[in-house]
Design an enzyme around this catalytic site. Structure first.
Site, PDB file in Angstrom:
ATOM      1  N   MET A 168      27.448 -25.701  -8.254  1.00  0.00           N
ATOM      2  CA  MET A 168      26.575 -26.591  -9.024  1.00  0.00           C
ATOM      3  C   MET A 168      26.802 -26.374 -10.525  1.00  0.00           C
ATOM      4  SD  MET A 168      23.135 -27.082  -6.845  1.00  0.00           S
ATOM      5  CE  MET A 168      22.290 -25.587  -7.323  1.00  0.00           C
ATOM      6  N   GLU A 190      30.458 -15.056 -13.236  1.00  0.00           N
ATOM      7  CA  GLU A 190      31.454 -14.249 -12.522  1.00  0.00           C
ATOM      8  C   GLU A 190      31.339 -14.363 -10.998  1.00  0.00           C
ATOM      9  OE1 GLU A 190      34.152 -12.154 -13.268  1.00  0.00           O
ATOM     10  OE2 GLU A 190      34.069 -13.236 -15.164  1.00  0.00           O
ATOM     11  N   HIS A 197      30.714 -17.169  -9.285  1.00  0.00           N
ATOM     12  CA  HIS A 197      31.530 -18.335  -8.941  1.00  0.00           C
ATOM     13  C   HIS A 197      33.017 -17.999  -9.102  1.00  0.00           C
ATOM     14  CE1 HIS A 197      27.745 -20.330 -10.584  1.00  0.00           C
ATOM     15  NE2 HIS A 197      27.828 -20.874  -9.387  1.00  0.00           N
ATOM     16  N   ASP A 201      24.007 -16.275  -1.263  1.00  0.00           N
ATOM     17  CA  ASP A 201      23.215 -17.235  -0.497  1.00  0.00           C
ATOM     18  C   ASP A 201      23.549 -17.023   0.977  1.00  0.00           C
ATOM     19  OD1 ASP A 201      22.014 -19.073  -2.715  1.00  0.00           O
ATOM     20  OD2 ASP A 201      24.091 -18.749  -3.273  1.00  0.00           O
ATOM     21  N   MET A 203      24.020 -12.042 -10.087  1.00  0.00           N
ATOM     22  CA  MET A 203      24.274 -13.157 -11.010  1.00  0.00           C
ATOM     23  C   MET A 203      23.790 -14.452 -10.393  1.00  0.00           C
ATOM     24  SD  MET A 203      27.858 -12.450 -12.860  1.00  0.00           S
ATOM     25  CE  MET A 203      28.083 -10.934 -13.787  1.00  0.00           C
TER      26      MET A 203
HETATM   27  P1  AMP Z   1      25.696 -22.420  -6.901  1.00  0.00           P
HETATM   28  O1  AMP Z   1      26.435 -22.967  -8.079  1.00  0.00           O
HETATM   29  O2  AMP Z   1      24.516 -21.565  -7.248  1.00  0.00           O
HETATM   30  O3  AMP Z   1      25.391 -23.475  -5.849  1.00  0.00           O
HETATM   31  O4  AMP Z   1      26.696 -21.411  -6.178  1.00  0.00           O
HETATM   32  C1  AMP Z   1      27.971 -21.827  -5.780  1.00  0.00           C
HETATM   33  C2  AMP Z   1      28.578 -20.753  -4.914  1.00  0.00           C
HETATM   34  O5  AMP Z   1      28.674 -19.543  -5.662  1.00  0.00           O
HETATM   35  C3  AMP Z   1      27.734 -20.441  -3.665  1.00  0.00           C
HETATM   36  O6  AMP Z   1      28.602 -20.222  -2.562  1.00  0.00           O
HETATM   37  C4  AMP Z   1      27.032 -19.165  -4.063  1.00  0.00           C
HETATM   38  O7  AMP Z   1      26.676 -18.347  -2.964  1.00  0.00           O
HETATM   39  C5  AMP Z   1      28.080 -18.491  -4.921  1.00  0.00           C
HETATM   40  N1  AMP Z   1      27.448 -17.514  -5.811  1.00  0.00           N
HETATM   41  C6  AMP Z   1      26.426 -17.716  -6.666  1.00  0.00           C
HETATM   42  N2  AMP Z   1      26.057 -16.568  -7.277  1.00  0.00           N
HETATM   43  C7  AMP Z   1      26.867 -15.597  -6.775  1.00  0.00           C
HETATM   44  C8  AMP Z   1      26.982 -14.198  -6.988  1.00  0.00           C
HETATM   45  N3  AMP Z   1      26.187 -13.532  -7.843  1.00  0.00           N
HETATM   46  N4  AMP Z   1      27.926 -13.509  -6.297  1.00  0.00           N
HETATM   47  C9  AMP Z   1      28.729 -14.170  -5.415  1.00  0.00           C
HETATM   48  N5  AMP Z   1      28.679 -15.494  -5.173  1.00  0.00           N
HETATM   49  C10 AMP Z   1      27.758 -16.193  -5.837  1.00  0.00           C
END
Ligand code: AMP
Length: 278
Positions: A27, A32, A34, A147, A181
């Protein structure tokens, strides 16, 4: 790095590639966590594609869709520096045009934890992930263990619907002080940011107790509740110690278990988790 804004443009580009493609759905407002997914894809796949899409269907009307942090220029610089091959940045109308009527729903797993607090959330997640898999046809797709329930739900969906993709989970990336993060961490005031360390303290406690031989799930859940109760700015949403596959709450740890929690700091809701494997 090619930036596509329409599905048609992306597909025309994709048609030229037959090598392995890795997909990293995000999103945006990248950090880090991502980028660790991007690096894993770069390691495994010939081509790495990312998406930036703040998916409206996974937000409830009361949630933070309109204020979700965005910085497209910075995101594109970060992805370029990782040598991502292409990015798809669709509008909401591109993904959900007029007359859109089809949703993917995973039953059971989605009723608990995040799904209990956010009843329409996973329907939005599975629908958009299914669409991105159809549009991008990757061999592998990368998701964060941050997640954990999302990862379990996506695995269930691709298994149940026979989608020819390998789902790869990657470890949680943390700030030096332990906070997982998250793009939502920017919402925190300095006091809330400090208080938010209670999440990773709970996770570390669960890991330590488990390493010390504790298998009583109720004792670990109770201790997590007690730790959150000691933090005045923290309001617990849920604390769980569940079977890692079914997400059913357990009394004793006999198989891989997911210790997870969601905590509010003002209007900001943060999550964290760890897997305990006997
Ligand atoms: P988001 O942009 O929050 O929808 O996250 C996109 C992807 O990045 C999802 O698969 C999340 O689980 C992963 N993600 C977000 N934060 C972290 C993190 N701190 N460590 C590892 N993966 C993450």
């Amino acid at each position: 790095m090619l930036v596509h804004r329409t599905i048609a443009d992306f597909r025309a580009w994709r048609a030229a590639w037959s090598g392995s493609v890795g997909l990293v759905p995000t999103m945006g407002y990248l950090h880090e966590g991502h980028l660790s997914l991007v690096r894993a894809s770069k390691r495994d796949c010939a081509i790495t594609v990312a998406t930036i899409f703040v998916n409206p269907t996974q937000f409830a009307p009361t949630e933070d869709l309109s204020t979700y942090p965005r910085d497209e220029a910075r995101d594109l610089d970060l992805l370029k520096a990782e040598r991502v091959d292409a990015v798809l940045i669709p509008t909401a109308d591109e993904i959900y045009p007029d007359g859109y009527a089809t949703y993917v729903e995973v039953e059971g797993l989605t009723a608990r934890l995040e799904g209990a607090s956010r009843p329409t959330h996973f329907r939005g997640v599975t629908t958009v992930v299914m669409k991105l898999l159809q549009i991008m046809r990757p061999q592998r797709a990368y998701f964060g263990q941050k997640d954990a329930q999302q990862l379990a739900v996506v695995r269930r969906m691709v298994h149940d619907l026979n989608v020819p993709v390998e789902i790869i989970g990657q470890p949680i990336v943390r700030e030096p002080d332990g906070l997982a993060m998250s793009s939502r961490n920017v919402y925190l005031t300095p006091e809330q940011r400090q208080a938010a360390l209670v999440l990773s303290r709970c996770v570390r406690m669960a890991e330590q107790w488990f390493t010390d031989g504790v298998r009583d799930a109720t004792a670990i859940r109770d201790e997590m509740h007690a730790m959150i109760a000691e933090e005045p700015l923290a309001e617990v949403d849920y604390v769980s110690l569940a079977d890692a596959e079914t997400l059913q709450e357990i009394d004793h740890i006999e198989a891989p278990a997911l210790a997870s929690l969601a905590v509010r700091f003002g209007s900001t809701r943060l999550i964290d988790n760890t897997t305990l494997t006997p």
